[in-house]
Design a protein around this motif. Structure first.
Motif, mmCIF file in Angstrom:
data_model
loop_
_atom_site.group_PDB
_atom_site.id
_atom_site.type_symbol
_atom_site.label_atom_id
_atom_site.label_comp_id
_atom_site.label_asym_id
_atom_site.label_seq_id
_atom_site.Cartn_x
_atom_site.Cartn_y
_atom_site.Cartn_z
ATOM 1 N N TYR A 16 0.736 -1.168 0.032
ATOM 2 C CA TYR A 16 -0.053 -0.142 -0.143
ATOM 3 C C TYR A 16 1.102 1.133 0.120
ATOM 4 C CZ TYR A 16 -3.598 -3.307 1.709
ATOM 5 O OH TYR A 16 -4.520 -4.124 2.110
ATOM 6 N N ASN A 17 0.874 2.223 -0.981
ATOM 7 C CA ASN A 17 1.607 3.278 -1.135
ATOM 8 C C ASN A 17 3.033 2.920 -1.039
ATOM 9 O OD1 ASN A 17 -0.684 4.496 -1.314
ATOM 10 N ND2 ASN A 17 -0.962 4.693 0.972
ATOM 11 N N ALA A 21 2.389 -4.705 2.836
ATOM 12 C CA ALA A 21 1.761 -5.444 3.730
ATOM 13 C C ALA A 21 1.868 -7.118 3.756
ATOM 14 C CB ALA A 21 0.175 -5.183 3.713
ATOM 15 N N ALA A 40 -1.410 -11.268 14.609
ATOM 16 C CA ALA A 40 -1.732 -10.250 15.295
ATOM 17 C C ALA A 40 -2.276 -8.966 14.560
ATOM 18 C CB ALA A 40 -0.299 -9.509 15.997
ATOM 19 N N ASN A 41 -3.061 -7.946 15.194
ATOM 20 C CA ASN A 41 -3.233 -6.791 14.310
ATOM 21 C C ASN A 41 -2.361 -6.237 13.474
ATOM 22 O OD1 ASN A 41 -4.820 -6.122 17.313
ATOM 23 N ND2 ASN A 41 -5.969 -6.161 15.430
ATOM 24 N N SER A 46 -6.325 -9.455 6.447
ATOM 25 C CA SER A 46 -7.493 -9.054 5.834
ATOM 26 C C SER A 46 -6.646 -8.848 4.179
ATOM 27 C CB SER A 46 -7.982 -7.719 6.293
ATOM 28 O OG SER A 46 -8.519 -7.871 7.575
ATOM 29 N N GLN A 198 -8.704 -13.880 15.186
ATOM 30 C CA GLN A 198 -7.663 -13.176 16.448
ATOM 31 C C GLN A 198 -8.279 -14.202 17.619
ATOM 32 O OE1 GLN A 198 -6.797 -9.951 17.413
ATOM 33 N NE2 GLN A 198 -6.729 -8.658 15.693
#
Ligand code: ATP
Length: 240
Positions: A16-17, A21, A40-41, A46, A198
């Motif tokens: 992303y930019n 990720a 983890a977050n 996603s 999670q």
């Protein structure tokens, strides 16, 4: 040919930019499996699901479904091929009723004659949705909205279901319910499931295999049972 996995992700890179990720992810999902992806977050879970369903572009690597590359296929065509996605945050239409939300999910289906049966299946799995058929979806409780999101995915009649944190925000008893229902969907007709969670403890209970994603890289993978007993997984994801 039978050995070709249902889903193959090979060395996938998504940025992303300019910020990566996913940094070269490879995984497979076999027909009939429940595979869970824990992490983890911000690990990129996603993003991976969104790349599979054609919602984010990837810079390199490949994704194939039954051996067919998805690289340049539009998201709506990917749904038609049999991949349904239950996004994080549910993605339901708040002003439409439960019934209308379910009906809308069937637009890609060619087998219109089987819709009654599809409704019956969703309402059998989720009697609460049946009771609330004519209620605007925005007025459902969090757990009911989650059921509706899964119900919508079932209505598309996909063979591979991508579920993004279906237990998010739910009380523990509802988490167990939704996880059990996911297992039931898999056992009923062999719907293949890639489950992002999670809540690793619950996900590993129903999964056949699992992958652990850490900052865009797969750090561990194996049979769910094996990962459940892995001290690193226990310390990082199962509360020690
Ligand atoms: P969570 O469990 O918190 O939902 P996740 O594992 O699903 O996390 P992603 O949502 O895939 O993680 O995000 C992976 C990384 O990519 C994060 O650093 C996030 O900030 C970044 N990211 C995701 N979507 C975008 C976007 N549209 N634009 C820029 N960066 C993004």
């Amino acid at each position: 040919m039978n050995d070709t996995p249902m889903l193959t992700v090979d060395n996938l890179i998504v940025s992303y930019n300019g910020i990566r990720a996913l940094q070269g992810i490879s995984l497979t999902v076999q027909k009939g499996e429940i595979v869970t992806l824990i992490g983890a977050n911000g690990a990129g879970k996603s993003t991976l699901l969104r790349a599979i369903s054609g919602l984010v572009a990837f810079q390199s690597g490949s994704i194939s479904f039954h051996g067919v590359p998805l690289n340049s296929i539009a998201a709506h065509k990917i749904v038609e091929m049999g991949i349904s996605h239950v996004p994080e945050g549910r993605g339901i239409f708040a002003n439409l009723t439960v019934f209308e939300n379910l009906k809308l999910a069937t637009w890609t289906r060619k087998d219109r004659e089987n819709l009654d049966e599809a409704f019956r299946r969703v309402f059998d799995l989720f009697p609460r949705l049946k009771e609330r058929k004519n209620q605007p979806a925005g007025t459902l409780s969090g757990g009911e909205q989650q059921m509706l999101a899964v119900g919508r995915a079932l209505m598309t009649n996909g063979s591979l279901m991508l579920l993004d944190e279906p237990s998010m925000g739910l009380a523990p008893v509802l988490v167990r319910d939704i996880i059990r229902t996911i297992q039931e969907i898999n056992q009923q007709d062999g719907t293949t499931i890639l489950l992002v969670e999670q809540n690793a403890r619950q996900a590993l209970k129903i999964a056949h295999r699992a992958y652990v994603l850490e900052t865009g890289v797969i750090s561990l993978s194996g049979e769910a049972e094996e990962l459940r007993n892995n001290p690193k997984v226990q310390a990082a994801y199962l509360g020690g």
